[in-house]
Design an enzyme around this catalytic site. Structure first.
Site, mmCIF file in Angstrom:
data_model
loop_
_atom_site.group_PDB
_atom_site.id
_atom_site.type_symbol
_atom_site.label_atom_id
_atom_site.label_comp_id
_atom_site.label_asym_id
_atom_site.label_seq_id
_atom_site.Cartn_x
_atom_site.Cartn_y
_atom_site.Cartn_z
ATOM 1 N N GLY A 100 2.850 -1.069 -1.015
ATOM 2 C CA GLY A 100 2.280 0.054 -0.439
ATOM 3 C C GLY A 100 2.087 -0.033 1.072
ATOM 4 O O GLY A 100 2.266 0.775 2.004
ATOM 5 N N CYS A 101 1.467 -1.254 1.476
ATOM 6 C CA CYS A 101 1.231 -1.314 2.803
ATOM 7 C C CYS A 101 2.529 -1.660 3.779
ATOM 8 O O CYS A 101 2.487 -1.305 4.837
ATOM 9 C CB CYS A 101 0.417 -2.806 3.029
ATOM 10 S SG CYS A 101 -1.350 -2.587 2.290
ATOM 11 N N THR A 102 3.769 -2.466 2.980
ATOM 12 C CA THR A 102 4.697 -2.465 3.694
ATOM 13 C C THR A 102 5.401 -1.053 3.866
ATOM 14 O O THR A 102 6.068 -1.001 4.967
ATOM 15 C CB THR A 102 5.656 -3.382 2.844
ATOM 16 O OG1 THR A 102 4.999 -4.611 2.620
ATOM 17 C CG2 THR A 102 7.341 -3.374 3.366
#
Length: 155
Positions: free
Chosen positions: A45-47
């Protein structure tokens, strides 16, 4: 420090950043600022969230807006993540959670059945005078960067 409030000036802060920089909010006056808080470098998700801000970066830049990703990860981790994803913006390391607490993004979470504290994905839009104009909490990644861009266009 007091917490941030929409319509009020964001208290000044300073954090170490990638590329050997230190970012101090008060030195960004005259530019809009997007601060997106995310849980952990190099996770799905952060990527994806970082990639979306990366892909829209030229449009943010045309709107005189700088973007910073903030997490509790180390600068070494940030440098690797930034290089792998070719982020054109800096990542800030908030190891002691000072800025995370200022923006109230540290929340109780469950991880593998255990209670932990972690960053709740959140984004904040600060105008050229340093006033908080918008906040997004409990962010869902899909279309989020585009929504932040749309809000920036009406500042």
């Amino acid at each position: 420090m007091t917490e941030v409030t929409i319509g009020k000036t964001v208290p000044d802060f300073e954090l170490p950043a990638t590329s050997g920089q230190t970012v101090k909010l008060s030195q960004l006056q005259g530019q809009n600022v997007v601060l997106y808080f995310y849980p952990k470098d190099d996770t799905p998700g952060c990527t994806r969230e970082g990639q979306d801000f990366r892909d829209l970066h030229p449009e943010f830049k045309r709107l005189n807006t700088v973007i910073f990703g903030i997490s509790r990860d180390t600068l070494t981790s940030h440098e690797t993540f930034k290089a792998q994803q070719r982020f054109p913006f800096e990542l800030l390391s908030d190891k002691d959670e000072t800025v995370c607490r200022l923006f109230e993004v540290i929340k109780p979470k469950k991880m593998f059945g255990k209670d932990v504290k972690g960053i709740e994905r959140s984004t904040f839009l600060i105008d050229q005078e340093g006033i908080l104009r918008r906040e997004w909490r409990k962010v869902k990644v899909e279309d989020h960067a585009a929504e932040v861009l749309a809000a920036t266009k009406v500042l």
